[in-house]
Write a protein that holds these residues in place. Structure first.
Motif, PDB file in Angstrom:
ATOM      1  N   ASP A   1       0.843  -1.198   0.000  1.00  0.00           N
ATOM      2  CA  ASP A   1       0.000   0.000   0.000  1.00  0.00           C
ATOM      3  C   ASP A   1       0.876   1.245   0.000  1.00  0.00           C
ATOM      4  OD1 ASP A   1      -2.752   1.368   0.773  1.00  0.00           O
ATOM      5  OD2 ASP A   1      -1.229   2.201   2.114  1.00  0.00           O
TER       6      ASP A   1
ATOM      7  N   ASN B   1      -8.022   9.489   1.936  1.00  0.00           N
ATOM      8  CA  ASN B   1      -8.725  10.339   2.913  1.00  0.00           C
ATOM      9  C   ASN B   1      -9.959  11.014   2.326  1.00  0.00           C
ATOM     10  OD1 ASN B   1      -6.989   9.683   4.938  1.00  0.00           O
ATOM     11  ND2 ASN B   1      -5.718  11.516   4.751  1.00  0.00           N
TER      12      ASN B   1
ATOM     13  N   THR C   1     -10.182   5.583   1.201  1.00  0.00           N
ATOM     14  CA  THR C   1      -9.543   5.352   2.499  1.00  0.00           C
ATOM     15  C   THR C   1      -9.863   6.456   3.499  1.00  0.00           C
ATOM     16  OG1 THR C   1      -7.438   6.609   2.333  1.00  0.00           O
ATOM     17  CG2 THR C   1      -7.533   4.488   1.190  1.00  0.00           C
TER      18      THR C   1
ATOM     19  N   GLN D   1     -10.480   1.267   3.001  1.00  0.00           N
ATOM     20  CA  GLN D   1      -9.371   1.173   3.966  1.00  0.00           C
ATOM     21  C   GLN D   1      -9.695   2.053   5.156  1.00  0.00           C
ATOM     22  OE1 GLN D   1      -4.739   2.513   4.379  1.00  0.00           O
ATOM     23  NE2 GLN D   1      -5.274   1.587   2.415  1.00  0.00           N
TER      24      GLN D   1
ATOM     25  N   PHE E   1      -0.583  -1.184  14.317  1.00  0.00           N
ATOM     26  CA  PHE E   1       0.151  -1.040  15.581  1.00  0.00           C
ATOM     27  C   PHE E   1      -0.033   0.361  16.163  1.00  0.00           C
ATOM     28  CE2 PHE E   1       3.260  -3.985  13.196  1.00  0.00           C
ATOM     29  CZ  PHE E   1       2.587  -5.129  13.613  1.00  0.00           C
TER      30      PHE E   1
ATOM     31  N   ARG F   1       0.828   3.007  14.819  1.00  0.00           N
ATOM     32  CA  ARG F   1       2.154   3.561  14.549  1.00  0.00           C
ATOM     33  C   ARG F   1       3.119   3.258  15.692  1.00  0.00           C
ATOM     34  NH1 ARG F   1       4.176   4.646  10.447  1.00  0.00           N
ATOM     35  NH2 ARG F   1       6.323   4.959  10.918  1.00  0.00           N
ATOM     36  N   LYS F   2       3.245   2.017  16.056  1.00  0.00           N
ATOM     37  CA  LYS F   2       4.182   1.466  17.053  1.00  0.00           C
ATOM     38  C   LYS F   2       3.745   1.642  18.507  1.00  0.00           C
ATOM     39  CE  LYS F   2       9.091   0.559  16.989  1.00  0.00           C
ATOM     40  NZ  LYS F   2      10.215   0.767  16.075  1.00  0.00           N
TER      41      LYS F   2
ATOM     42  N   THR G   1       7.083  -1.149   8.070  1.00  0.00           N
ATOM     43  CA  THR G   1       8.334  -1.242   8.820  1.00  0.00           C
ATOM     44  C   THR G   1       9.514  -0.796   7.970  1.00  0.00           C
ATOM     45  OG1 THR G   1       9.788  -2.677  10.125  1.00  0.00           O
ATOM     46  CG2 THR G   1       8.708  -3.695   8.226  1.00  0.00           C
ATOM     47  N   SER G   2      10.565  -0.343   8.667  1.00  0.00           N
ATOM     48  CA  SER G   2      11.807   0.029   7.993  1.00  0.00           C
ATOM     49  C   SER G   2      12.927  -0.935   8.386  1.00  0.00           C
ATOM     50  CB  SER G   2      12.196   1.463   8.384  1.00  0.00           C
ATOM     51  OG  SER G   2      12.288   1.558   9.795  1.00  0.00           O
TER      52      SER G   2
ATOM     53  N   HIS H   1      11.899  -6.875  11.514  1.00  0.00           N
ATOM     54  CA  HIS H   1      10.490  -6.639  11.855  1.00  0.00           C
ATOM     55  C   HIS H   1       9.577  -7.199  10.767  1.00  0.00           C
ATOM     56  CE1 HIS H   1      11.537  -3.085  14.751  1.00  0.00           C
ATOM     57  NE2 HIS H   1      11.877  -4.264  15.215  1.00  0.00           N
TER      58      HIS H   1
ATOM     59  N   GLU I   1       9.196 -10.822  11.424  1.00  0.00           N
ATOM     60  CA  GLU I   1       8.239 -11.073  12.517  1.00  0.00           C
ATOM     61  C   GLU I   1       6.809 -10.915  12.013  1.00  0.00           C
ATOM     62  OE1 GLU I   1      10.386  -9.659  16.652  1.00  0.00           O
ATOM     63  OE2 GLU I   1       8.941  -8.330  15.705  1.00  0.00           O
ATOM     64  N   ASN I   2       6.568  -9.813  11.310  1.00  0.00           N
ATOM     65  CA  ASN I   2       5.197  -9.528  10.885  1.00  0.00           C
ATOM     66  C   ASN I   2       4.668 -10.607   9.949  1.00  0.00           C
ATOM     67  OD1 ASN I   2       5.598  -7.248  12.372  1.00  0.00           O
ATOM     68  ND2 ASN I   2       5.768  -5.854  10.630  1.00  0.00           N
TER      69      ASN I   2
HETATM   70  N1  LIG Z   1      -5.571   7.404   5.234  1.00  0.00           N
HETATM   71  C1  LIG Z   1      -4.820   6.422   4.787  1.00  0.00           C
HETATM   72  O1  LIG Z   1      -4.979   5.993   3.664  1.00  0.00           O
HETATM   73  C2  LIG Z   1      -3.777   5.826   5.670  1.00  0.00           C
HETATM   74  C3  LIG Z   1      -3.547   6.370   6.959  1.00  0.00           C
HETATM   75  C4  LIG Z   1      -2.606   5.755   7.772  1.00  0.00           C
HETATM   76  C5  LIG Z   1      -1.889   4.652   7.301  1.00  0.00           C
HETATM   77  N2  LIG Z   1      -2.110   4.168   6.033  1.00  0.00           N
HETATM   78  C6  LIG Z   1      -1.354   2.996   5.520  1.00  0.00           C
HETATM   79  O2  LIG Z   1      -1.257   2.034   6.556  1.00  0.00           O
HETATM   80  C7  LIG Z   1       0.110   1.692   6.773  1.00  0.00           C
HETATM   81  C8  LIG Z   1       0.315   1.266   8.219  1.00  0.00           C
HETATM   82  O3  LIG Z   1       0.039   2.315   9.120  1.00  0.00           O
HETATM   83  P1  LIG Z   1       1.189   3.131   9.872  1.00  0.00           P
HETATM   84  O4  LIG Z   1       2.413   3.120   9.025  1.00  0.00           O
HETATM   85  O5  LIG Z   1       0.633   4.433  10.263  1.00  0.00           O
HETATM   86  O6  LIG Z   1       1.408   2.395  11.229  1.00  0.00           O
HETATM   87  P2  LIG Z   1       1.653   0.889  11.761  1.00  0.00           P
HETATM   88  O7  LIG Z   1       1.841  -0.069  10.631  1.00  0.00           O
HETATM   89  O8  LIG Z   1       0.600   0.660  12.767  1.00  0.00           O
HETATM   90  O9  LIG Z   1       3.030   1.051  12.544  1.00  0.00           O
HETATM   91  C9  LIG Z   1       4.230   1.286  11.896  1.00  0.00           C
HETATM   92  C10 LIG Z   1       5.294   1.340  12.968  1.00  0.00           C
HETATM   93  O10 LIG Z   1       5.381   0.070  13.602  1.00  0.00           O
HETATM   94  C11 LIG Z   1       6.738  -0.305  13.734  1.00  0.00           C
HETATM   95  N3  LIG Z   1       6.848  -1.765  13.543  1.00  0.00           N
HETATM   96  C12 LIG Z   1       6.402  -2.492  12.490  1.00  0.00           C
HETATM   97  N4  LIG Z   1       6.638  -3.807  12.678  1.00  0.00           N
HETATM   98  C13 LIG Z   1       7.263  -3.896  13.881  1.00  0.00           C
HETATM   99  C14 LIG Z   1       7.781  -4.994  14.633  1.00  0.00           C
HETATM  100  N5  LIG Z   1       7.671  -6.255  14.195  1.00  0.00           N
HETATM  101  N6  LIG Z   1       8.366  -4.730  15.821  1.00  0.00           N
HETATM  102  C15 LIG Z   1       8.476  -3.457  16.290  1.00  0.00           C
HETATM  103  N7  LIG Z   1       8.009  -2.374  15.624  1.00  0.00           N
HETATM  104  C16 LIG Z   1       7.399  -2.598  14.425  1.00  0.00           C
HETATM  105  C17 LIG Z   1       7.485   0.434  12.660  1.00  0.00           C
HETATM  106  O11 LIG Z   1       8.757   0.777  13.148  1.00  0.00           O
HETATM  107  P3  LIG Z   1      10.092   0.133  12.478  1.00  0.00           P
HETATM  108  O12 LIG Z   1      10.266   0.882  11.198  1.00  0.00           O
HETATM  109  O13 LIG Z   1      11.127   0.401  13.517  1.00  0.00           O
HETATM  110  O14 LIG Z   1       9.810  -1.319  12.278  1.00  0.00           O
HETATM  111  C18 LIG Z   1       6.661   1.680  12.426  1.00  0.00           C
HETATM  112  O15 LIG Z   1       7.129   2.737  13.193  1.00  0.00           O
HETATM  113  C19 LIG Z   1       0.839   2.975   6.355  1.00  0.00           C
HETATM  114  O16 LIG Z   1       2.215   2.755   6.168  1.00  0.00           O
HETATM  115  C20 LIG Z   1       0.081   3.338   5.115  1.00  0.00           C
HETATM  116  O17 LIG Z   1       0.502   2.547   4.020  1.00  0.00           O
HETATM  117  C21 LIG Z   1      -3.065   4.726   5.234  1.00  0.00           C
END
Ligand SMILES: NC(=O)c1ccc[n+]([C@@H]2O[C@H](COP(=O)([O-])OP(=O)(O)OC[C@H]3O[C@@H](n4cnc5c(N)ncnc54)[C@H](OP(=O)(O)O)[C@@H]3O)[C@@H](O)[C@H]2O)c1
Length: 297
Positions: A75, A137, A163, A186, A217, A219-220, A264-265, A269, A272-273
């Motif tokens: 995504d 959005n 989304t 989404q 998560f 965002r962690k 993740t970066s 991780h 794990e995921n």
């Molecule tokens: N409106 C929208 O369309 C919208 C809004 C929000 C998000 N999104 C999409 O949803 C995706 C996911 O949401 P998100 O990026 O906000 O948050 P998320 O996936 O809930 O969390 C990402 C965070 O989790 C950490 N993480 C991931 N796997 C891990 C593991 N196994 N152990 C420890 N830490 C871990 C990552 O850090 P590390 O890099 O250190 O692993 C990163 O900081 C986005 O990237 C985007 O593509 C869409």
């Protein structure tokens, strides 16, 4: 599926999972019946990196791990800076692996710019056909959905959707689900953000719309909150070895959720995921236990 292979001699670690001969958990897209892996990946922030060889190499390894472990949906969005370009770079490096489900968005107030973004995204990803494009959005959603339907009819796009995140604009999303013919929606859904269970997830089921859960998560924040606590013993029954897997299996075991897209970066991780893609998912009784367990932490 999951047939991606690295260029010979790349020297990256062999990963377990898909290569062990186990089938990833998949769920159907209601509008077509196509079954996709329940764990995808996000790219917000994590893939918005500069043109730096080391940073790019890490992202390519993350992509490789994701695809080799049986992942499908990636995504992204024009909103995520260089993320689409970085995904495209990685896909080229990996020889455009099989199994990719290219999901991006249109993100602009301008209808004309939305058309340009569709074309630009296909170029950046290096694909003739995007699997999914969603209105990010809900911005200018009526006009953009029209464009996306045209592009779908022209064969440049397979699925369309919209989304939201952070629980925002749920009332409007509800009206859109009732009125528009969508393939995907989404929204934010995780073990502590479960508002979508009340109205949006039942509506998506009623209208045959696939659901992507973002922010699995928070965002962690969820991992940081729980990781000092032990997993319950019974997590072993659903083959969860760590908190990320516990949190992801909770999400994708909801009957109306099609997939989750953790970002993740870090290669480890991603490993794990992707473990959450294999083994049993919790049933309704265990899902309740999962919620009760984290609420006490
Ligand atoms: N409106 C929208 O369309 C919208 C809004 C929000 C998000 N999104 C999409 O949803 C995706 C996911 O949401 P998100 O990026 O906000 O948050 P998320 O996936 O809930 O969390 C990402 C965070 O989790 C950490 N993480 C991931 N796997 C891990 C593991 N196994 N152990 C420890 N830490 C871990 C990552 O850090 P590390 O890099 O250190 O692993 C990163 O900081 C986005 O990237 C985007 O593509 C869409």
């Amino acid at each position: 599926m999951a047939g991606a292979t690295l260029a010979a001699g790349a020297g990256w670690p062999v990963v377990a999972g898909a290569s062990e001969g186990r089938e990833p958990q998949r769920k159907p897209i209601p509008s077509s019946g196509e079954r996709i892996p329940v764990i995808g990946m996000g790219t917000w922030i994590t893939f918005n990196v500069p043109e730096d060889p080391d940073a790019l190499a890490v992202r390519t390894r993350i992509l490789d791990t994701f695809i080799r472990r049986g992942g499908g949906m990636i995504d992204s969005s024009p909103m995520y800076g260089r993320a689409e370009a970085v995904v495209g770079h990685g896909l080229r490096e990996l020889g455009h692996p099989e199994g990719l489900f290219a999901a991006t968005k249109v993100w602009t107030r301008s209808t004309a710019t939305g058309r340009e973004q569709h074309k630009k995204s296909r170029e950046l990803w290096g694909v003739d056909t995007l699997d999914l494009q969603q209105v990010h959005n809900l911005q200018n959603w009526e006009a953009h959905l029209e464009t996306l339907r045209e592009r779908r009819a022209a064969g440049e796009l397979r699925y369309i959707g919209v989304t939201t995140s952070h629980g925002r604009r749920h009332d409007e999303l509800e009206r859109i689900l009732q009125r528009e013919d969508l393939d995907f929606v989404q929204l934010t859904y995780n073990i502590l953000d479960r508002e979508a269970e009340q109205r949006l997830l039942p509506l998506a089921r009623e209208h045959g719309v696939a659901v992507i859960a973002n922010r699995p998560f928070r965002r962690k924040a969820l991992i940081n909150q729980f990781q000092g606590h032990p997993l319950p013993d019974w997590a072993a029954e659903i083959e969860c070895a760590n908190w990320p897997q516990f949190l992801l299996k909770f999400i994708v075991s909801h009957p109306d959720v099609t997939c989750a897209i953790p970002a993740t970066s870090v290669v480890a991780h991603m490993e794990e995921n992707m473990g959450a893609l294999y083994g049993p998912l919790p049933d309704a009784e265990m899902r309740s236990r999962m919620v009760a367990y984290v609420q006490d932490l």
